[in-house]
Every structure is written in C-alpha cells, then in structure tokens.
Design a protein around this motif. Structure first.
Motif, PDB file in Angstrom:
ATOM      1  N   TYR A 255      21.134  46.318  19.576  1.00 23.71           N
ATOM      2  CA  TYR A 255      20.832  47.478  20.406  1.00 23.71           C
ATOM      3  C   TYR A 255      21.130  48.757  19.621  1.00 23.71           C
ATOM      4  CZ  TYR A 255      20.576  44.377  24.458  1.00 23.71           C
ATOM      5  OH  TYR A 255      20.221  43.396  25.341  1.00 23.71           O
ATOM      6  N   GLN A 256      20.673  49.888  20.151  1.00 20.92           N
ATOM      7  CA  GLN A 256      20.930  51.166  19.517  1.00 20.92           C
ATOM      8  C   GLN A 256      22.411  51.516  19.645  1.00 20.92           C
ATOM      9  OE1 GLN A 256      18.700  53.129  17.905  1.00 20.92           O
ATOM     10  NE2 GLN A 256      20.273  54.590  17.386  1.00 20.92           N
ATOM     11  N   GLY A 257      23.140  51.517  18.520  1.00 19.64           N
ATOM     12  CA  GLY A 257      24.539  51.937  18.516  1.00 19.64           C
ATOM     13  C   GLY A 257      25.543  50.839  18.750  1.00 19.64           C
ATOM     14  N   PHE A 258      25.131  49.661  19.261  1.00 21.18           N
ATOM     15  CA  PHE A 258      26.093  48.571  19.436  1.00 21.18           C
ATOM     16  C   PHE A 258      25.361  47.237  19.359  1.00 21.18           C
ATOM     17  CE2 PHE A 258      24.392  49.076  23.620  1.00 21.18           C
ATOM     18  CZ  PHE A 258      24.459  47.828  24.217  1.00 21.18           C
ATOM     19  N   THR A 259      26.108  46.208  18.968  1.00 22.65           N
ATOM     20  CA  THR A 259      25.534  44.876  18.758  1.00 22.65           C
ATOM     21  C   THR A 259      26.463  43.810  19.337  1.00 22.65           C
ATOM     22  OG1 THR A 259      24.466  45.597  16.716  1.00 22.65           O
ATOM     23  CG2 THR A 259      24.714  43.227  17.035  1.00 22.65           C
ATOM     24  N   PRO A 260      26.140  43.212  20.492  1.00 26.87           N
ATOM     25  CA  PRO A 260      26.909  42.059  20.969  1.00 26.87           C
ATOM     26  C   PRO A 260      26.520  40.809  20.179  1.00 26.87           C
ATOM     27  CG  PRO A 260      25.139  42.582  22.498  1.00 26.87           C
ATOM     28  CD  PRO A 260      25.107  43.640  21.441  1.00 26.87           C
ATOM     29  N   PHE A 261      27.485  39.908  19.984  1.00 25.28           N
ATOM     30  CA  PHE A 261      27.197  38.677  19.255  1.00 25.28           C
ATOM     31  C   PHE A 261      28.091  37.552  19.771  1.00 25.28           C
ATOM     32  CE2 PHE A 261      30.698  40.548  16.874  1.00 25.28           C
ATOM     33  CZ  PHE A 261      31.510  39.455  16.574  1.00 25.28           C
ATOM     34  N   ILE A 262      27.709  36.330  19.417  1.00 22.45           N
ATOM     35  CA  ILE A 262      28.525  35.160  19.730  1.00 22.45           C
ATOM     36  C   ILE A 262      28.286  34.126  18.628  1.00 22.45           C
ATOM     37  CG2 ILE A 262      26.759  34.064  21.181  1.00 22.45           C
ATOM     38  CD1 ILE A 262      29.103  33.085  22.974  1.00 22.45           C
ATOM     39  N   GLU A 263      29.362  33.421  18.209  1.00 22.34           N
ATOM     40  CA  GLU A 263      29.225  32.402  17.168  1.00 22.34           C
ATOM     41  C   GLU A 263      30.033  31.162  17.543  1.00 22.34           C
ATOM     42  OE1 GLU A 263      30.938  34.108  13.534  1.00 22.34           O
ATOM     43  OE2 GLU A 263      32.761  32.964  13.917  1.00 22.34           O
ATOM     44  N   LEU A 264      29.607  30.027  16.993  1.00 22.70           N
ATOM     45  CA  LEU A 264      30.299  28.752  17.140  1.00 22.70           C
ATOM     46  C   LEU A 264      30.552  28.227  15.737  1.00 22.70           C
ATOM     47  CD1 LEU A 264      31.286  26.697  19.299  1.00 22.70           C
ATOM     48  CD2 LEU A 264      29.133  25.478  18.939  1.00 22.70           C
ATOM     49  N   TYR A 265      31.846  27.973  15.400  1.00 23.66           N
ATOM     50  CA  TYR A 265      32.214  27.672  14.013  1.00 23.66           C
ATOM     51  C   TYR A 265      33.195  26.503  13.994  1.00 23.66           C
ATOM     52  CZ  TYR A 265      33.972  28.531   9.254  1.00 23.66           C
ATOM     53  OH  TYR A 265      34.327  28.413   7.931  1.00 23.66           O
ATOM     54  N   THR A 266      32.944  25.556  13.083  1.00 26.28           N
ATOM     55  CA  THR A 266      33.806  24.373  12.935  1.00 26.28           C
ATOM     56  C   THR A 266      34.254  24.256  11.490  1.00 26.28           C
ATOM     57  OG1 THR A 266      32.700  23.179  14.707  1.00 26.28           O
ATOM     58  CG2 THR A 266      33.916  21.861  13.119  1.00 26.28           C
ATOM     59  N   GLU A 267      35.567  23.931  11.272  1.00 27.44           N
ATOM     60  CA  GLU A 267      36.083  23.641   9.942  1.00 27.44           C
ATOM     61  C   GLU A 267      37.006  22.432  10.024  1.00 27.44           C
ATOM     62  OE1 GLU A 267      38.121  27.095   8.621  1.00 27.44           O
ATOM     63  OE2 GLU A 267      39.614  27.072  10.212  1.00 27.44           O
ATOM     64  N   GLY A 268      37.048  21.675   8.947  1.00 24.88           N
ATOM     65  CA  GLY A 268      37.867  20.466   8.921  1.00 24.88           C
ATOM     66  C   GLY A 268      38.117  20.015   7.496  1.00 24.88           C
ATOM     67  N   ARG A 269      38.945  18.973   7.349  1.00 21.21           N
ATOM     68  CA  ARG A 269      39.249  18.429   6.025  1.00 21.21           C
ATOM     69  C   ARG A 269      38.236  17.363   5.642  1.00 21.21           C
ATOM     70  NH1 ARG A 269      44.752  19.239   4.312  1.00 21.21           N
ATOM     71  NH2 ARG A 269      46.044  20.079   5.976  1.00 21.21           N
ATOM     72  N   ALA A 270      37.978  17.294   4.354  1.00 23.45           N
ATOM     73  CA  ALA A 270      37.133  16.214   3.855  1.00 23.45           C
ATOM     74  C   ALA A 270      37.851  14.876   3.952  1.00 23.45           C
ATOM     75  CB  ALA A 270      36.713  16.487   2.418  1.00 23.45           C
ATOM     76  N   GLU A 271      39.203  14.891   3.935  1.00 26.15           N
ATOM     77  CA  GLU A 271      40.004  13.672   4.091  1.00 26.15           C
ATOM     78  C   GLU A 271      39.871  13.209   5.544  1.00 26.15           C
ATOM     79  OE1 GLU A 271      42.841  10.896   2.391  1.00 26.15           O
ATOM     80  OE2 GLU A 271      41.693  12.513   1.475  1.00 26.15           O
ATOM     81  N   SER A 272      39.175  12.084   5.745  1.00 25.70           N
ATOM     82  CA  SER A 272      38.781  11.691   7.095  1.00 25.70           C
ATOM     83  C   SER A 272      39.969  11.370   8.001  1.00 25.70           C
ATOM     84  CB  SER A 272      37.844  10.474   7.029  1.00 25.70           C
ATOM     85  OG  SER A 272      38.501   9.383   6.407  1.00 25.70           O
ATOM     86  N   ASN A 273      41.120  10.951   7.426  1.00 21.08           N
ATOM     87  CA  ASN A 273      42.244  10.566   8.284  1.00 21.08           C
ATOM     88  C   ASN A 273      43.142  11.746   8.640  1.00 21.08           C
ATOM     89  OD1 ASN A 273      43.170  10.869   5.677  1.00 21.08           O
ATOM     90  ND2 ASN A 273      44.795   9.346   5.884  1.00 21.08           N
ATOM     91  N   LEU A 274      42.814  12.935   8.176  1.00 12.95           N
ATOM     92  CA  LEU A 274      43.590  14.126   8.509  1.00 12.95           C
ATOM     93  C   LEU A 274      42.778  14.960   9.486  1.00 12.95           C
ATOM     94  CD1 LEU A 274      44.898  15.060   4.968  1.00 12.95           C
ATOM     95  CD2 LEU A 274      46.097  13.793   6.760  1.00 12.95           C
ATOM     96  N   ASN A 275      43.156  14.934  10.743  1.00 11.54           N
ATOM     97  CA  ASN A 275      42.344  15.531  11.806  1.00 11.54           C
ATOM     98  C   ASN A 275      43.011  16.786  12.340  1.00 11.54           C
ATOM     99  OD1 ASN A 275      40.367  15.902  13.683  1.00 11.54           O
ATOM    100  ND2 ASN A 275      41.294  14.534  15.194  1.00 11.54           N
ATOM    101  N   ASP A 276      43.117  17.822  11.478  1.00 12.84           N
ATOM    102  CA  ASP A 276      43.767  19.049  11.943  1.00 12.84           C
ATOM    103  C   ASP A 276      42.844  20.257  11.805  1.00 12.84           C
ATOM    104  OD1 ASP A 276      43.744  19.060   9.231  1.00 12.84           O
ATOM    105  OD2 ASP A 276      45.739  19.926   8.982  1.00 12.84           O
ATOM    106  N   GLY A 277      41.537  20.042  11.887  1.00 17.41           N
ATOM    107  CA  GLY A 277      40.594  21.160  11.881  1.00 17.41           C
ATOM    108  C   GLY A 277      40.444  21.737  13.275  1.00 17.41           C
ATOM    109  N   GLY A 278      39.373  22.471  13.493  1.00 18.17           N
ATOM    110  CA  GLY A 278      39.162  23.067  14.806  1.00 18.17           C
ATOM    111  C   GLY A 278      37.753  23.603  14.955  1.00 18.17           C
ATOM    112  N   THR A 279      37.321  23.751  16.209  1.00 20.76           N
ATOM    113  CA  THR A 279      36.043  24.372  16.545  1.00 20.76           C
ATOM    114  C   THR A 279      36.330  25.606  17.383  1.00 20.76           C
ATOM    115  OG1 THR A 279      34.841  22.279  16.493  1.00 20.76           O
ATOM    116  CG2 THR A 279      33.841  24.082  17.741  1.00 20.76           C
ATOM    117  N   TYR A 280      35.670  26.724  17.047  1.00 19.22           N
ATOM    118  CA  TYR A 280      35.976  28.011  17.658  1.00 19.22           C
ATOM    119  C   TYR A 280      34.705  28.655  18.222  1.00 19.22           C
ATOM    120  CZ  TYR A 280      40.155  27.396  14.804  1.00 19.22           C
ATOM    121  OH  TYR A 280      41.279  26.888  14.233  1.00 19.22           O
TER     122      TYR A 280
END
Length: 710
Positions: A255-280
C-alpha cells in the motif's frame, strides 16, 4: 529523539525486552530491509535486489526476560539451595548492505550480545553476567532473473529468482566456564559472577560457518501490488551435529506508505535425532516515511518446537536452537542512501484548451502540481509537454479575460506514451450569435414569407417578413435550418454560428411542380457490390424508396432544392448526405455503406520495435484513415492492435493496446472526435497467419478498424 520499547513473554514467565533510541527521518519506499540490511520480511528474504548504488543500514536492540524455576546445575550448584530466577538476554544489532548492480548486492551484520541470570535464595552474589560480540555474518544476493532481463527485457517480467550464499566469521569470544566463586565481579555496583562468550547461550560457533539460500519472489500486478516470497536454505557448522536447514514463505501487500505482511518459517537440524527446531508464524507491518527510512514492527509466534534451554555444546542457542520463545515482538529501523540516481522515466501529455460554449481553442497557461513546469498554449489552445512518469494534477488558467475559473484534471503520465488531455474553460458570459438572411422565389426573385425552424432543437419557429428577411439570436454552434412555404418545396441548409458574429444564410424556394431526377447506386464500401437499401428524404413529402436487390441501383424524382438523404441497409451502418437538385437536371450520386463489425486492415502503419511510438513513414496511411472517417461522419470504429507471438502473452497484450491507443490519439489530433474511436489490444490472440515464419509474423503485427455502429 524517540525511545522504542517492546517486550516478548516466554512460557514460564520469561519476557524479552527491546529498548532503542533513534532520530526519526522519513521516505516513501516499498521493500523494507530486514535487520540484516537486505530486502525481505523477517526471516524470509526477497529475491529482489535493492536499487543500484544504494547503501542500506539497519539497527535495533532486542532482548528476552523471564522467570525460570528449574535448577541449572552448570550455573547454580544444587548444594547452594538456590534456584534460577530472572533471566535476561539482550541483543544490540547492526547491519549494512550495498547494491553494486541491479542484480548483485552484499550485506553484513553483527550483534552485541548480553546474558544475565539472577537467583532466588542465598548466598548473595550467585547471579551471573556475560556480554560480548557475536560472529559476523555476510551474505551475497545474486538475482539471476534481473541479469537475464538486461538483454531479454521480456523474460519473466513478474518473477525474480536469486542465489544467496552466506558465511559467518568467528568474531565472538569462546565461552568461558562460569566462575564457582560467588561475588567474584560487580556489574553496576551489584555483586555477580562474570564470564565471556555467553551464559545462557554460546555467542559464537567457534569457527567458520557457510551455506546459502535459494530465493524466489513473484510480483502480482494488482491494486495494491502483492509480492509472494519463497526461501529454502542450508548452513554448515564446525560441529556437523549443528548443521541447519530452513524453508518458508511469505506475502506482503504494498500500500501507499505502509506494507502489511505475514510469513511462515521453519528451521531444524540436519541430524534427524535432534528435534529442537521450530516453526514460526510472523505477521508484521512496514512503515515508510521520508529519505528512504523504514520502521518494521512484527510479532513472531512459535507454532511448534521446544521451550527447553540446553547448555551443553550440542544444544546451545547459537550452535543449535535451544530455547525457542513462544512469541516475540521486534522493531527494526533501516535507511537507504542512494549514491546513484536512477534515470527519470518520462511520457508526453498533449491536447487543447477549449471554450465550452464554442468549442474553439483558448490561450491559457497550464501548470503541473509537483513539477516546476509551465506551458503556454497558442491562440488555438493546443499544447504538448514531456513530464516524469506518474500521477499529477494539471491546472489550465486562461490568459484571455472573460473566463470564470481554471480547469483542473488529474493526469496519468505513462513511460514512452503520448496521452491526449483536453481542458475545458467556462466563459463568464455566454456569447450570442446572429443568424440572418433572405428568402426569395428562385425563378422570379420575389421575397417570400416562410416558416423557419431548427430541427432536433427546442428553438421556436420564426417567420420571414414581407421583404423575405429574417433574423434570429442563437447560442454559438452548428444548426440545420428548415424553410417551409405552402406550394413550395421544403428546403434546408446547415450553418455554423460563431460567437458574437452574424452569419448569413439565404434560401431560394421552388414551386412543387418543378422537379429533378436523382439516380445512382448504393454499394458495399469494401467490395463495391450493389446493396438492397432504403433511401429516405427527411423534410420532404417523398416516401422512402428501395434500391434494386441485385445491383443496388435507384432512381427518384425530387423537388428542386437542397435535400438531406439518409441511406439504410440491414447489417450496415446508416449513412447521410446533402444533395442539391437544380431545374432540368439529372444528378448521379453513389453511396457507400460500411458493414457493421467489418474489419479493415490499415496497411503501412509501423511502430518502433517493442514500442508504441509510430514511425513517421506511417503518417500518410494514418492521414488516409482520418480522411475516410471524415467522409463518413456517422460511423464509430474500434481500433484493434495485434502482435505476433514473440514474447510473453501478457507483454504482447499490453503492447498491442498501447499501439492502438497511439493510433487513436493521432486521429484525434487530426480532427476525429474521440467519442467515435475505441482502442483495444488483442495481443497475439487473433493471428491471421502462421507465427512460425517471418512473413507470417509480419502479417500478424497489424492495426485494424472494426466498424461498430452509428
């Protein structure tokens, strides 16, 4: 000076605190930089590079604050009987970026980190503090699609894709063990234990990290414009257990002068047995003000992931993920400094300043809001000026006296295009025209007393006097004048009455028994084949006649004088004409009718490549088209632009419409009323030949007239 404070609450009572001071300056811009000084949302990065020659910097202060009830053996030995209390983590961050070209930019950021943990219980001085620099991160954004478009402008015009390699340099100090001596140091007069390299996290990765992301951005041409972003990435750490992957997407509304946004982001370890990532999930707002200054406010919600805080070297916050807050609030300030000014795109505005009562041109001065430009028209009211692209308000103020006010129009200037904009000025006093003349018998010259009327107007009838003279006051304009007298043929004539002028129109009446013969043919304008048509004679007592169904020929006997003739045929646009018949004369007249919906290809009209600019060699063909329309003033036409299939369908559709509009504007400037012309573009969708050959493509690039209706 403005102070900014924002908080983030953690599960179990933890809360992060952000405090920052800044001087507010402003600009209007769309894609705000992130905390790392590159365009994007929050964790999601845009594939679009910053403008060429722009230096961008971002800064801010963030933190976490909360209560912890569990015992942390590494910090508070269990034999003290002290449990962990208030915990605070604070970050002061700074990012800098520079765009070397339209497709290559570099950014880097570093943070000053601080950890503190108080305790509940005794002894005094068991609390811990640590602060220091983070590792230094650097990223290089390479926009491959923009590089391709430098040589192929039509390549994916609404899509950008980029590679984003990243590296992190070890500028953080190694983490020291927490002192076992209570009150070994003091901070702000308070006894505590101090160590370097992190307390509730590791400030650095103890070595180089490297990796990258693949970025994709699609810009949707809507109102407002919408950008869609997709990211996927991987980072390699000194400890292979800490290697990270990430992916996500987001959308922003410009929009003129302002921009609303939304995102979905996931990060994690490549080591499959370590499950301490998160989705935001992160919604946010970007605000723009002057001098390329942006403020970004966002709230990040954790949808999945652990809330635990680990301190061993496999699970610390920097090397892995550790504690992931349930939500956070962040405020980022950024500014861009442009060292290379982009060229200003321009277009042309042309037209005329018109007197509303007479249609004549008016000498005036035209000014454009926001631009230091003034153009003065000639006495005919015509003007032409080149302006920067965009919307502006134009004001036409009369130079001549006698006009009530100026005319204001909102003008849209398009790059490389010429638009016709006419201004209308209202006179303070309506001018009056005088129509006068004499009515006499043709053969003898004797004056006649006759009835004078003005068809298709509300004007009352008048009469000539004993001398045959008449005089009428009229508003300036064009009129049809009809004269009637018993025993004589009705006659009519056209006159243009100019303001504050006297127009003379004389009539000669012929007795009804005197006639002449009108013969001719009604034909198709394109094929010259005869048409079956109806011919009528308004203003006379003669009944309509029909032409021969096969040859289109006709013959009719009419009273002497000047007559209006109307010709109609099924499926064709009706035509009108004025015919004058004299005594003992046979008049031959051919009438040409255009078929409704008929398409006429205008040969010889050419444009510059990938442009709507008409080549001068096309002017003779366009002049012939204007003459054709003047010969048939009742028809309306659609000007249809067509292209070959080279390039994208969206680009060709836009180009064909611009070319049709250019032809329309040329015809308007050469005396054709704008209301008779409709410009449309059909792109590559209506080929008349194969697009596989050069000759076929040349035939498909064309301008056509389609006859509409009266």
């Amino acid at each position: 000076m403005v102070f900014h404070l924002f908080l983030q609450f953690h599960k179990g009572g933890r809360m992060r605190v952000y405090l920052f001071t800044s001087l507010l300056v402003g600009t209007v811009a769309w894609s705000a930089p992130t905390a790392t000084a590159t365009n994007g949302l929050h964790s999601i990065i845009s594939a679009q590079t910053e403008p060429f020659g722009r230096l961008t910097y971002s800064w801010g202060f963030s933190g976490y604050w909360g209560k912890r009830d569990e015992i942390i053996d590494e910090l508070v030995p269990q034999d003290t009987g002290c449990a962990a209390g208030t915990s605070v983590l604070g970050d002061l961050f700074l990012g800098v970026g520079f765009s070397f070209t339209e497709y290559l930019s570099l950014n880097s950021d570093i943070r000053l980190l601080g950890d503190m943990m108080g305790t509940r219980g005794t002894p005094t001085g068991v609390g811990c503090v640590s602060f220091g620099l983070s590792d230094t991160r650097m990223g290089l954004k390479f926009n491959a699609s923009r590089l391709i478009r430098t040589t192929s402008p039509q390549f994916l015009p609404f899509v950008d894709f980029a590679l984003y390699p990243m590296v992190s340099f070890p500028t953080a100090q190694a983490r020291e063990p927490v002192s076992t001596v209570y009150a070994s140091d003091t901070i702000l007069g308070k006894a505590c234990r101090f160590n370097r390299g992190g307390l509730l996290r590791y400030f650095g990765a103890d070595g180089f990290t490297y990796g990258g992301k693949v970025l994709l951005t699609a810009s949707l041409p809507m109102k407002p414009e919408v950008n869609l972003h997709l990211n996927g990435g991987y980072m390699v750490y000194p400890d292979s257990k800490c290697n990270k992957y990430s992916y996500g997407g987001g959308v922003e509304f410009l929009y003129q002068g302002f921009t609303p946004f939304i995102e979905l982001y996931t990060e994690g370890r490549a080591e499959s047995n370590l499950n301490d990532g998160g989705t935001y999930l992160t919604p946010g707002l970007k605000f723009a003000s002057g001098n390329n200054f942006w403020t970004t406010l966002l709230v990040e919600f954790r949808l999945s992931g652990t809330d635990a805080l680990y301190l061993d070297e496999n699970y610390d916050i920097e090397k892995g993920f550790g504690s992931t807050p349930p939500w956070r609030v962040q405020l980022v300030f950024s500014q861009g400094l442009d060292f290379v000014k982009p060229p200003i795109s321009r277009g042309i505005i042309a037209g005329k300043v018109i007197d509303t009562s007479t249609g004549a041109g008016v000498a005036a001065q035209i000014t454009f809001a926001g631009f230091d430009m003034v153009v003065s028209t000639a006495s005919d009211g015509k003007y032409e000026i080149e302006l920067p692209v965009g919307k502006t308000k134009a004001y036409a103020a009369p130079i001549e006296k006698g006009y009530a006010s100026s005319s204001v129009i909102t003008v849209t200037v398009e790059e490389g295009q010429k638009r016709i904009v006419n201004f209308k000025l209202e006179p303070k006093e309506k001018p009056i025209s005088i129509l006068a003349g004499a009515i006499r018998e043709k053969n003898t010259g004797k004056p006649c007393i006759a009835v004078i009327s003005f068809p298709e107007t509300d004007l009352p009838e008048t009469r000539s006097d004993e001398t045959g003279a008449y005089k009428v006051e009229l508003i300036p304009g064009t009129y049809i004048v009809k004269v009637e007298k018993t025993g004589y043929n009705t006659v009519s004539g056209a006159v243009v009455c100019k303001p504050n002028k006297t127009s003379i129109l004389d009539f000669e009446l012929v007795q009804k028994f005197q006639t002449a013969v009108l013969v001719g043919k009604v034909v198709d304008a394109s094929t010259n084949y005869g048409l079956e048509a109806e011919i009528s004679f308004p203003g006379t007592e003669r009944e309509p006649i029909r032409t021969d169904a096969e040859t289109g020929t006709y013959q009719v006997e009419l009273p002497l004088g000047t007559h209006t003739v109307k010709i109609k045929a099924e499926g064709y646009v009706a035509e009108g004409a004025i015919v004058t018949l004299n005594a003992r004369q046979t008049v031959e007249r051919e009438f040409k009718l255009f078929k409704k919906g008929e398409r006429i290809v205008l040969h010889g009209i050419n444009f510059a490549t990938n442009s709507a600019k008409i080549k001068p060699t096309s002017y003779p063909a366009l002049d012939e088209s204007a003459a054709l329309l003047k010969e048939h003033p009742t028809i309306r036409v659609e000007i249809a632009g067509h292209t070959d299939a080279v390039g994208s369908e969206v680009y060709n559709l836009k180009l064909s419409k611009q070319r049709a509009e250019a032809v329309r504007d040329y015809l308007v400037l050469h005396g054709i009323e704008a209301g008779r012309l409709i410009a449309r573009g059909y792109g590559e969708n209506q080929p008349v030949a194969s697009n596989e050959t050069k000759a076929g493509r040349a035939q498909n690039r064309r301008i056509e007239f389609r006859i509409l209706e009266e």
